[in-house]
Design a protein around this motif. Structure first.
Motif, short mmCIF file in Angstrom:
data_model
loop_
_atom_site.label_atom_id
_atom_site.label_comp_id
_atom_site.label_asym_id
_atom_site.label_seq_id
_atom_site.Cartn_x
_atom_site.Cartn_y
_atom_site.Cartn_z
N PHE A 1 49.47 0.27 -20.07
CA PHE A 1 49.92 1.67 -20.17
C PHE A 1 50.38 1.99 -21.58
O PHE A 1 50.14 3.07 -22.10
CB PHE A 1 51.08 1.94 -19.20
CG PHE A 1 50.67 1.87 -17.75
CD1 PHE A 1 49.49 2.45 -17.32
CD2 PHE A 1 51.46 1.22 -16.82
CE1 PHE A 1 49.10 2.38 -16.00
CE2 PHE A 1 51.09 1.14 -15.49
CZ PHE A 1 49.91 1.73 -15.07
N THR B 1 47.33 -5.56 -27.03
CA THR B 1 47.87 -5.56 -25.67
C THR B 1 48.26 -6.97 -25.24
O THR B 1 49.33 -7.19 -24.66
CB THR B 1 46.82 -5.00 -24.67
OG1 THR B 1 46.24 -3.85 -25.24
CG2 THR B 1 47.43 -4.66 -23.34
N THR C 1 49.41 0.57 -24.41
CA THR C 1 48.24 0.71 -25.29
C THR C 1 47.50 2.01 -25.00
O THR C 1 47.00 2.66 -25.91
CB THR C 1 47.29 -0.51 -25.13
OG1 THR C 1 48.07 -1.68 -25.28
CG2 THR C 1 46.19 -0.51 -26.16
N MET C 2 47.43 2.38 -23.70
CA MET C 2 46.80 3.66 -23.35
C MET C 2 47.49 4.80 -24.10
O MET C 2 46.84 5.70 -24.65
CB MET C 2 46.92 3.92 -21.84
CG MET C 2 45.87 3.25 -21.00
SD MET C 2 46.37 3.28 -19.26
CE MET C 2 46.27 5.03 -18.91
N SER D 1 39.20 1.42 -19.74
CA SER D 1 38.75 1.03 -21.07
C SER D 1 39.68 -0.04 -21.67
O SER D 1 39.20 -1.06 -22.19
CB SER D 1 38.71 2.28 -21.96
OG SER D 1 38.68 1.93 -23.30
N VAL D 2 41.00 0.17 -21.57
CA VAL D 2 41.95 -0.80 -22.13
C VAL D 2 41.89 -2.11 -21.34
O VAL D 2 41.94 -3.20 -21.92
CB VAL D 2 43.39 -0.22 -22.14
CG1 VAL D 2 44.38 -1.24 -22.68
CG2 VAL D 2 43.47 1.05 -22.96
N GLN E 1 42.24 -3.29 -29.48
CA GLN E 1 43.08 -2.88 -28.34
C GLN E 1 43.47 -4.08 -27.48
O GLN E 1 44.63 -4.26 -27.10
CB GLN E 1 42.33 -1.87 -27.47
CG GLN E 1 42.22 -0.50 -28.09
CD GLN E 1 41.27 0.39 -27.30
OE1 GLN E 1 40.87 0.05 -26.19
NE2 GLN E 1 40.93 1.52 -27.89
N THR F 1 46.55 4.64 -27.85
CA THR F 1 45.16 4.85 -28.27
C THR F 1 44.49 6.04 -27.61
O THR F 1 43.37 6.39 -27.98
CB THR F 1 44.31 3.61 -27.93
OG1 THR F 1 44.41 3.38 -26.51
CG2 THR F 1 44.78 2.38 -28.67
N ASP F 2 45.15 6.61 -26.60
CA ASP F 2 44.56 7.72 -25.86
C ASP F 2 43.26 7.30 -25.15
O ASP F 2 42.32 8.08 -25.05
CB ASP F 2 44.28 8.89 -26.83
CG ASP F 2 44.54 10.22 -26.14
OD1 ASP F 2 45.19 10.21 -25.09
OD2 ASP F 2 44.07 11.26 -26.64
N ARG F 3 43.20 6.05 -24.70
CA ARG F 3 42.03 5.57 -23.95
C ARG F 3 42.42 5.41 -22.48
O ARG F 3 43.59 5.36 -22.14
CB ARG F 3 41.58 4.21 -24.50
CG ARG F 3 40.98 4.29 -25.88
CD ARG F 3 39.54 4.84 -25.81
NE ARG F 3 38.91 4.87 -27.12
CZ ARG F 3 38.93 5.91 -27.95
NH1 ARG F 3 39.56 7.02 -27.61
NH2 ARG F 3 38.31 5.87 -29.11
N SER F 4 41.39 5.31 -21.59
CA SER F 4 41.67 5.22 -20.16
C SER F 4 42.12 3.81 -19.78
O SER F 4 41.92 2.86 -20.55
CB SER F 4 40.41 5.57 -19.37
OG SER F 4 39.46 4.56 -19.57
N LEU F 5 42.69 3.70 -18.57
CA LEU F 5 43.15 2.40 -18.07
C LEU F 5 41.98 1.42 -18.00
O LEU F 5 42.09 0.26 -18.37
CB LEU F 5 43.81 2.57 -16.69
CG LEU F 5 44.35 1.31 -16.04
CD1 LEU F 5 45.46 0.70 -16.84
CD2 LEU F 5 44.84 1.61 -14.61
#
Lengths: 425, 176
Positions: free
Chosen positions: A378, A140, A380-381, A390-391, A136, A384-388
């Motif tokens: 945003f 990014t 990448t979020m 986490s990214v 990720q 990947t469906d990950r939180s801000l």
């Protein structure tokens, strides 16, 4: 007058008014209350700002990036890069960085690079056993090279507001882009050795030739665009238009994966996005015209030179200012509004406008990777469906490497000025 | 009324998309013609500059509908629901007012240029024509903000929050 402009600017900004419109409102307020100039000048200034041939390169490059971001070109490009470097340790991840560098040379947009390369490489990296967080962060950060390696949309906007040659600034972006890409590749290789990420697949007979043949269409574009500009065959605007026609030809005639409804949506979205960017530019240049007429850049220069004594201190302070501004607003807009304010200060310190332009673009790149408004985060979020959080954490090691590279490029102007001085001056 | 609005928006979108792609093809043809036939379209640069004005104002007007105008919504997102709606009403009112003003002065400028009878250098078109998009689309921008503002006022009266409403300019920091 300065106080009134500042107050109305900050007040409207905090109210959430679109940046372009608040610039027009602030300029109108200043014209009505502090000058005898009729408001019709606003119309003339808006027209003058847009009446510029170079400006048309912005929508063309955005449109070309949009078309190429639809998948077919990016996929072929990745296949070629994988073939070239995939056999090394950490090869898939290194191929991702190199693909980002090449896609950056096609599109001129950071989020477009993250979407185009990330949507294909994130699953590929996961399949190859790479750490999810590392992947990720890599996508990014490497995607942010989109605006450093030419062609670059923020670079064109900078050239318009600062009256700098687009060809020079494009050329100045090559070495910093390659340097940052090299730093990312070095880190990736080190991580691959540390975590024992191995090289992957074997190719069937004839497969390599097919990959190269398919990818040739994508690889030719930077050669045509940049080669055309630097050999003087066409202007940057014509190069941008040619990249649109070339991308359409490759997607519709060669790869045949882009459907007409999708193409229509890309054209429409790209046109609206470009218009909003050009609209900010028009309003900002109107606003800057007012400030210049009131000699505000000279006053700013006198104030800054009175306090700051070294060119490098000034550059570091401006970078810090933009990093702070980047946490509350879009850095591209900030660059368009603030850069002309520093024209006299730059002249006072003897800073080359091309070097300053590269510093601005790098700061914008940094802004794309920092919360709360880092656009690449945003994107990448979304992928990947990950939180801000986490990214952002995943991006942190790359951000620190980028910071080191940015400092180096800021403090050693020769890195950006070497190629333009050698070839164009 | 909604059908007219939808028809109008679709027409605008179509014109915008085709103008941009058409201009790119013209630029390509110009380069080809210049190198293959040694013939340059002397009018092309001027046409492209004026089309740039047209695309910008038409796209800016559509940008209100799609919420693609970049803004700083830090305080808007932190404010309470009612306060945010109130802030949005103020910005819509101010935006509408400034574009009615620009549209008014735009038309005044168009009329002045028409009375002068000035023509452009290469295309030889009356010089007021390139200014028309500024005047016309400033009014459509003003109208779009007015409609958006009225919608927010109704929501404010009905005690609905901003997030429940279909509002524009939600995108922050989107860019290249």
């Amino acid at each position: 007058m300065i106080a009134a402009i500042l107050i109305s600017f900050i007040l409207l900004l905090c109210l959430g008014m679109p940046i372009s419109i608040l610039l027009a409102v602030t300029a109108s307020v200043a014209l009505i209350f502090f000058t005898n100039t009729p408001l019709i000048i606003l119309v003339q200034q808006l027209f003058n700002a847009l009446d510029n041939y170079v400006l048309m390169a912005v929508p063309f490059f955005i449109l070309a990036g949009g078309i190429m971001g639809q998948g077919a070109i990016a996929r072929r490009l990745i296949a070629v890069m994988d073939l070239a470097v995939g056999r090394f340790r950490g090869g898939t991840a290194i191929a991702t960085v190199v693909a980002c560098v090449f896609f950056a040379a096609l599109s001129g947009s950071s989020p477009a690079t993250v979407v185009a390369i990330g949507s294909i490489m994130l699953p590929a990296l996961a399949r190859a056993g790479y750490d999810e967080r590392f992947s990720q962060g890599l996508i990014t950060s490497a995607g942010s090279l989109g605006i450093v390696i030419p062609p670059s949309i923020p670079m064109i906007l900078y050239c318009l507001v600062m009256n700098v040659s687009v060809a020079e600034l494009f050329m100045a972006g090559i070495l910093p882009g390659v340097l940052i890409g090299g730093v990312f590749i070095g880190y990736t290789y080190w991580m691959a050795r540390k975590n024992n990420w191995r090289a992957h697949r074997a190719y069937k007979k004839g497969e390599k030739l097919k990959i190269i043949r398919d990818g040739l269409w994508a690889l030719m574009l930077p050669v045509i665009v940049l080669g055309g500009i630097y050999t003087g065959i066409f202007t940057p605007t014509e190069a941008a238009a040619i990249s649109v026609v070339y991308a359409l030809f490759v997607e519709l005639v060669i790869y045949r994966e882009l459907t007409l409804p999708r193409l229509y949506r890309v054209c429409k979205d790209s046109a609206v996005l470009s218009a909003c960017l050009m609209f900010i530019l028009a309003c900002a240049m109107t606003f800057v015209w007012l400030l210049t007429a009131e000699q505000i850049p000279v006053k700013v220069a006198n104030a800054i030179i009175g306090v700051v004594h070294h060119w490098w201190t000034f550059l570091l302070l401006v970078s810090a200012l933009f990093l702070i501004l980047g946490t509350v607003m879009d850095d591209v807009s900030a660059m368009i509004i603030l850069s002309p304010l520093f024209v006299d200060t730059l002249k006072g310190f003897g800073i080359d406008f091309v070097h300053y332009g590269i510093v601005m673009v790098l700061v914008i790149e940094f802004g794309f990777l920092t919360p709360p408004f880092g656009l690449n985060l945003f994107v990448t979020m979304g992928l990947t469906d990950r939180s801000l959080t986490s990214v952002s954490r995943a991006t942190l090691p790359f951000l620190l490497l980028l910071l080191a590279a940015v400092l180096l490029i800021t403090l050693i102007p020769q890195i950006s000025l070497f190629l333009p001085t050698l070839i164009l001056r | 009324m909604k059908r007219i609005q939808s028809y109008w928006s679709h027409t605008e979108e179509g014109i915008l998309a085709f103008t941009l792609v058409g201009l790119a093809f013209l630029a390509f043809m110009e380069v080809v013609s210049r190198y293959l036939f040694n013939h340059s379209f002397t009018w092309f640069e001027e046409l492209s500059r004026y089309t740039g004005v047209f695309i910008t104002f038409l796209g800016a007007s559509l940008g209100v509908k799609y919420g693609t105008h970049f803004s700083m919504d830090l305080f808007l997102s932190k404010a309470g629901a009612r306060t945010a709606l109130f802030m949005r009403i103020i910005t819509c009112a101010l935006s509408s007012a400034i574009f009615f003003t620009i549209g008014y002065f735009g038309f005044a400028h168009v009329l002045k240029l028409k009375s002068f009878g000035v023509h452009s250098a290469a295309l030889q078109i009356p010089m007021y024509i390139p200014y028309l998009p500024i005047a016309f689309f400033s009014f459509t921008l003003a109208l779009r903000y007015m409609v958006l503002g009225i919608r927010h006022v109704v929501d404010f009266k009905n005690k609905r929050s901003l997030t429940e409403t279909r509002s524009g300019e939600k995108v922050v920091g989107e860019g290249p």
